[in-house]
Design an enzyme around this catalytic site. Structure first.
Site, PDB file in Angstrom:
ATOM      1  N   HIS A  39      -8.975   8.038 -34.100  1.00  0.00           N
ATOM      2  CA  HIS A  39      -8.629   9.459 -34.156  1.00  0.00           C
ATOM      3  C   HIS A  39      -9.608  10.284 -33.323  1.00  0.00           C
ATOM      4  O   HIS A  39      -9.188  11.179 -32.576  1.00  0.00           O
ATOM      5  CB  HIS A  39      -8.630   9.933 -35.609  1.00  0.00           C
ATOM      6  CG  HIS A  39      -7.576   9.288 -36.452  1.00  0.00           C
ATOM      7  ND1 HIS A  39      -6.644  10.019 -37.163  1.00  0.00           N
ATOM      8  CD2 HIS A  39      -7.282   7.981 -36.712  1.00  0.00           C
ATOM      9  CE1 HIS A  39      -5.825   9.195 -37.822  1.00  0.00           C
ATOM     10  NE2 HIS A  39      -6.224   7.956 -37.568  1.00  0.00           N
ATOM     11  N   ASP A  79      -6.050  17.148 -37.338  1.00  0.00           N
ATOM     12  CA  ASP A  79      -5.448  15.829 -37.521  1.00  0.00           C
ATOM     13  C   ASP A  79      -4.352  15.938 -38.576  1.00  0.00           C
ATOM     14  O   ASP A  79      -4.589  16.401 -39.693  1.00  0.00           O
ATOM     15  CB  ASP A  79      -6.522  14.837 -37.961  1.00  0.00           C
ATOM     16  CG  ASP A  79      -6.108  13.393 -37.759  1.00  0.00           C
ATOM     17  OD1 ASP A  79      -4.976  13.042 -38.150  1.00  0.00           O
ATOM     18  OD2 ASP A  79      -6.902  12.622 -37.205  1.00  0.00           O
ATOM     19  N   HIS A  89      -4.484  -5.686 -32.798  1.00  0.00           N
ATOM     20  CA  HIS A  89      -4.110  -5.221 -34.129  1.00  0.00           C
ATOM     21  C   HIS A  89      -2.987  -4.192 -34.077  1.00  0.00           C
ATOM     22  O   HIS A  89      -2.510  -3.746 -35.111  1.00  0.00           O
ATOM     23  CB  HIS A  89      -5.332  -4.625 -34.824  1.00  0.00           C
ATOM     24  CG  HIS A  89      -5.846  -3.376 -34.162  1.00  0.00           C
ATOM     25  ND1 HIS A  89      -6.156  -3.322 -32.820  1.00  0.00           N
ATOM     26  CD2 HIS A  89      -6.094  -2.124 -34.641  1.00  0.00           C
ATOM     27  CE1 HIS A  89      -6.577  -2.104 -32.521  1.00  0.00           C
ATOM     28  NE2 HIS A  89      -6.539  -1.361 -33.598  1.00  0.00           N
ATOM     29  N   ASP A 134      -0.179   2.485 -39.363  1.00  0.00           N
ATOM     30  CA  ASP A 134       0.990   2.471 -38.474  1.00  0.00           C
ATOM     31  C   ASP A 134       1.173   1.152 -37.739  1.00  0.00           C
ATOM     32  O   ASP A 134       2.193   0.952 -37.070  1.00  0.00           O
ATOM     33  CB  ASP A 134       0.877   3.600 -37.454  1.00  0.00           C
ATOM     34  CG  ASP A 134      -0.315   3.454 -36.506  1.00  0.00           C
ATOM     35  OD1 ASP A 134      -1.359   2.921 -36.939  1.00  0.00           O
ATOM     36  OD2 ASP A 134      -0.207   3.883 -35.344  1.00  0.00           O
TER      37      ASP A 134
END
Length: 478
Positions: free
Chosen positions: A21, A119, A373, A397
């Site tokens: 992020h 965010d 990943h 996600d």
């Protein structure tokens, strides 16, 4: 008041305090200051200390007088691992410590903030903005396709898909996510959704934060229309004002001055880990597209058994491999008791480092595939580089992303829920040789579309210009 209107808009950017992020939202921050906006970037104390320790971030942003860092506590002790399942504990600390600190900062900061880019997983940022009458644009650092699954969590609960029963057929299709009825399986649901407890705090946090998005002034996605257009059309029925401005790392390279572009890719990073550049020298000695790059990101934690299975698969494939193994990535593993054949096989064909400059690695001519990943930044970086993927998702996600990579975009193979040396070996060889041609063809076509989107006149390029202009107009109405 007249001076206030003539000054550049002041934007406050606040990411969820983890690597992926922070990385993407720092790129957005740099794009906004390049456009002449004033930006205050909020880091957690913990992450800012790591950024300063391991990167040139202070010197890099010092050339922008309209940019500043400010820090707030994340509510956790400094020795908290902030990885694996424990990453969700950050939410509690943010509510208790960070929310009031953010509000206090917004009240006193000068010049006043015209717009918050928060965010989207942090619903309280929207609450604080509305309380102080500051417009909030939400940035979702995940894929649009995962955002849409998050958004319809109430529908998944109503349909009985969540909670997951103990004897669930994980390959059963989920029919209640519009646009995904033909391919999304139970096992492809985000990790938060794969719970047997309807009151699970992570599930509830994600569902509530995502539904709040319809109250935001707008949404930003790090994606592009040619990649996720069909799902974006569904999202726009609930959240009509959307800016698709990705892939952000490619957009930034387009907009940086010429003398900064090479430095941005080879010397700078937004990493919370110390980058080991020796791997680039090792790659320089390898043949073209001969190396499989292996990295499971900044949060994934695996067991020793999983480590050994993946390691055997890599060694047995007989392919050269560059593998990122963070010091905290293996539960209860101190490097002991590694079978001698793995050590010897790695000496022959492998190279292990704690952390690497990933954008540069993926763009290197020696890389032929990526065992990942399926974090969204990693997926986009691989996509732009035209590198086929093997997906082993862990969290959030990543389960949805890996399904799209394998089934929808045809950019690689999905290895989710499997950790077997024979499967690893077979998939590595498929990506590197047996099925390579078909994956490379799809990957190159998507890379071309991605680069076109951030070129002058492309969809993401124009959408970023539109976002900047809308922020300017927003500040005039404050």
């Amino acid at each position: 008041m007249e001076d206030r209107k003539q000054s550049p808009p002041h934007v406050l950017i606040f990411p969820f305090p983890i690597q992926g992020h922070v990385n993407s939202m720092l790129k957005l921050a740099e794009l906004l200051v390049l456009a002449g906006l004033k930006v205050t970037f909020i880091n957690s104390d913990h992450n800012h200390d790591r950024l300063v320790r391991f990167t040139d971030v202070v010197a890099r942003f010092a050339k922008y007088p309209s940019f500043q860092f400010r820090t707030v506590p994340d509510g956790l002790p400094d020795d908290h691992p902030r990885a694996g399942d424990m990453v969700t504990e950050i939410f509690d600390g943010l509510i208790v410590k960070t929310k009031p600190a953010l509000r206090d900062l917004l009240v006193v900061i000068r010049p006043p903030v015209d717009c918050i880019i928060g965010d989207g997983i942090l619903g309280f940022v929207l609450d604080v903005g509305q309380e102080l009458k500051i417009p909030v644009i939400q940035f979702r650092t995940i894929s649009s396709c995962c955002f849409w699954v998050y958004y319809v969590i109430p529908d998944l609960i109503e349909a009985g898909v969540i909670p997951i029963s103990g004897n669930e057929d994980m390959d059963r299709l989920v029919k209640v996510v519009p646009g995904m009825e033909s391919f999304l399986r139970i096992r492809d649901l985000p990790s938060f959704c794969q719970t047997k407890n309807i009151e699970d705090s992570s599930l509830q946090n994600v569902a509530m934060a995502t539904r709040k998005s319809s109250r935001a002034h707008a949404l930003i996605f790090n994606t592009f229309e040619d990649l996720e257009g069909p799902i974006l059309s569904h999202i726009r029925t609930e959240c009509p004002k959307i800016y698709t401005i990705g892939p952000l790392h490619a957009q930034l390279k387009t907009r940086l001055p010429e003398d900064q572009k090479n430095k941005a890719s080879s010397e700078s990073s937004n990493s919370l880990w110390a980058v080991d550049r020796s791997c680039i020298s090792w790659l320089d000695q390898q043949e073209k597209q001969s190396v499989i790059y292996v990295s499971f990101g900044s949060i994934t934690v695996m067991t020793r058994e999983q480590l050994i299975e993946i390691w055997y698969g890599l060694v047995n494939s007989k392919r050269r491999f560059l593998w990122i193994v963070r010091p905290d990535s293996v539960v209860g593993h101190g490097g002991e008791d590694i079978p001698q054949e793995l050590i010897e096989g790695t000496k022959e064909r492998g190279y292990l480092v704690d952390w690497a400059p990933q954008e540069e690695v993926l763009a290197h001519w020696a890389i032929g595939g990526f065992l990942t990943h399926s974090g969204w930044n990693s997926t986009l970086e691989s996509l732009v580089a035209g590198v086929p993927m093997i997906c082993w998702p862990y969290f959030a996600d990543q389960q949805v992303n890996s399904r799209y990579v394998g089934e929808v975009w045809k950019l690689g193979l999905d290895m989710k829920d499997v950790c077997d040396r024979n499967v690893v070996e077979r998939m590595v060889n498929d990506i590197m040789e047996e099925k390579r041609e078909e994956f490379v063809k799809s990957a190159r076509e998507m890379a071309k579309l991605a680069k076109e989107s951030v070129s002058v006149g492309g969809s993401s390029y124009c959408n970023l210009d539109r976002l900047i202009e809308d922020i300017r107009l927003m500040s005039l109405n404050m």
